[in-house]
Write a protein that holds these residues in place. Sequence first.
Motif, PDB file in Angstrom:
ATOM      1  N   ILE A 148       3.169 -40.548  13.699  1.00  8.73           N
ATOM      2  CA  ILE A 148       3.383 -41.322  12.139  1.00  8.73           C
ATOM      3  C   ILE A 148       1.803 -41.600  11.955  1.00  8.73           C
ATOM      4  O   ILE A 148       1.223 -42.052  12.900  1.00  8.73           O
ATOM      5  CB  ILE A 148       3.634 -42.318  12.585  1.00  8.73           C
ATOM      6  N   LYS A 149       1.155 -42.060  10.669  1.00  5.35           N
ATOM      7  CA  LYS A 149       0.092 -42.873  10.567  1.00  5.35           C
ATOM      8  C   LYS A 149       0.008 -43.959   9.410  1.00  5.35           C
ATOM      9  O   LYS A 149       1.007 -43.875   9.168  1.00  5.35           O
ATOM     10  CB  LYS A 149      -1.067 -41.514  10.079  1.00  5.35           C
ATOM     11  N   VAL A 150      -0.388 -45.139   9.406  1.00  6.62           N
ATOM     12  CA  VAL A 150      -0.817 -46.212   9.300  1.00  6.62           C
ATOM     13  C   VAL A 150      -2.158 -46.522   8.438  1.00  6.62           C
ATOM     14  O   VAL A 150      -2.970 -46.530   9.208  1.00  6.62           O
ATOM     15  CB  VAL A 150      -0.339 -47.294   9.608  1.00  6.62           C
TER      16      VAL A 150
ATOM     17  N   VAL B 140       3.888 -49.469   1.936  1.00  2.81           N
ATOM     18  CA  VAL B 140       4.181 -49.983   2.667  1.00  2.81           C
ATOM     19  C   VAL B 140       4.476 -51.312   2.106  1.00  2.81           C
ATOM     20  O   VAL B 140       6.033 -52.387   2.110  1.00  2.81           O
ATOM     21  CB  VAL B 140       3.131 -50.685   3.256  1.00  2.81           C
TER      22      VAL B 140
ATOM     23  N   ILE C 179      13.417 -47.851   8.336  1.00  2.00           N
ATOM     24  CA  ILE C 179      13.076 -48.188   7.264  1.00  2.00           C
ATOM     25  C   ILE C 179      13.050 -47.839   6.456  1.00  2.00           C
ATOM     26  O   ILE C 179      13.969 -46.999   5.808  1.00  2.00           O
ATOM     27  CB  ILE C 179      10.815 -47.583   7.596  1.00  2.00           C
TER      28      ILE C 179
ATOM     29  N   CYS D 266       9.195 -43.608  17.397  1.00  2.00           N
ATOM     30  CA  CYS D 266       7.502 -43.860  17.458  1.00  2.00           C
ATOM     31  C   CYS D 266       6.836 -44.056  19.262  1.00  2.00           C
ATOM     32  O   CYS D 266       8.300 -45.053  19.452  1.00  2.00           O
ATOM     33  CB  CYS D 266       7.223 -45.077  16.499  1.00  2.00           C
TER      34      CYS D 266
ATOM     35  N   ILE E 243       3.380 -53.466  10.193  1.00  2.00           N
ATOM     36  CA  ILE E 243       3.580 -53.146   9.140  1.00  2.00           C
ATOM     37  C   ILE E 243       4.265 -54.539   8.250  1.00  2.00           C
ATOM     38  O   ILE E 243       3.583 -54.610   7.470  1.00  2.00           O
ATOM     39  CB  ILE E 243       5.487 -52.205   9.098  1.00  2.00           C
TER      40      ILE E 243
ATOM     41  N   ASN F  13      -0.177 -47.188   3.026  1.00  2.00           N
ATOM     42  CA  ASN F  13       0.871 -46.159   3.198  1.00  2.00           C
ATOM     43  C   ASN F  13       1.402 -45.858   4.985  1.00  2.00           C
ATOM     44  O   ASN F  13       0.718 -45.997   5.365  1.00  2.00           O
ATOM     45  CB  ASN F  13       0.707 -44.949   2.743  1.00  2.00           C
ATOM     46  N   ILE F  14       2.431 -45.741   4.677  1.00  2.00           N
ATOM     47  CA  ILE F  14       2.717 -44.717   5.982  1.00  2.00           C
ATOM     48  C   ILE F  14       2.882 -43.375   6.008  1.00  2.00           C
ATOM     49  O   ILE F  14       3.635 -43.011   5.088  1.00  2.00           O
ATOM     50  CB  ILE F  14       4.368 -45.447   6.924  1.00  2.00           C
ATOM     51  N   TYR F  15       2.351 -42.941   6.353  1.00  2.00           N
ATOM     52  CA  TYR F  15       2.562 -41.496   6.689  1.00  2.00           C
ATOM     53  C   TYR F  15       3.006 -40.850   7.547  1.00  2.00           C
ATOM     54  O   TYR F  15       3.059 -40.781   8.417  1.00  2.00           O
ATOM     55  CB  TYR F  15       1.284 -40.769   6.513  1.00  2.00           C
TER      56      TYR F  15
ATOM     57  N   PHE G 175       4.863 -50.643  16.174  1.00  2.00           N
ATOM     58  CA  PHE G 175       5.233 -50.442  15.082  1.00  2.00           C
ATOM     59  C   PHE G 175       5.239 -51.388  13.517  1.00  2.00           C
ATOM     60  O   PHE G 175       4.783 -51.411  12.680  1.00  2.00           O
ATOM     61  CB  PHE G 175       5.524 -49.199  14.952  1.00  2.00           C
TER      62      PHE G 175
ATOM     63  N   THR H  76       5.094 -39.972   2.288  1.00  2.00           N
ATOM     64  CA  THR H  76       4.158 -41.358   2.235  1.00  2.00           C
ATOM     65  C   THR H  76       5.282 -42.103   1.500  1.00  2.00           C
ATOM     66  O   THR H  76       6.193 -41.979   0.735  1.00  2.00           O
ATOM     67  CB  THR H  76       3.100 -40.964   1.200  1.00  2.00           C
TER      68      THR H  76
END
Length: 110
Positions: free
Chosen positions: A17-19, A37, A83, A94, A104, A23-25, A100, A34
């Motif tokens: 998970i990338k932020v 946010v 989410i 996660c 966000i 966006n959150i990926y 996390f 994608t």
Amino acid sequence: TVLPIILGCYLLSLNKIKVDFNNIYLISKIKTITIPVNKIQNISKKSQNNLMIIGARGIYGLIGISMDNYRCNIKDRSKLVAIELNNVKYLISCDNPNEFINTIKSLKHD
């Protein structure tokens, strides 16, 4: 005959998970989802109680749709994050759910 199912689950399982600021990926081996946010209606920690998933359960985790319409990609049932957007809901796991969620929420307020 079982090999395609195992391969499919492996390729679709959540890799990382990338932020970034927008966006959150949700990144798997073959697909990236994608999530903007600013489109997130709610983000919260979930318990694993009564987690019913239609889909794959196995060594790559739980992948599929929950009974309450969450798109699930879960490796650790004790670290669940929900989410919710206007038209779709995701249930993921996660390493640090609280961190996390706080990240966000702070991005949404900026």
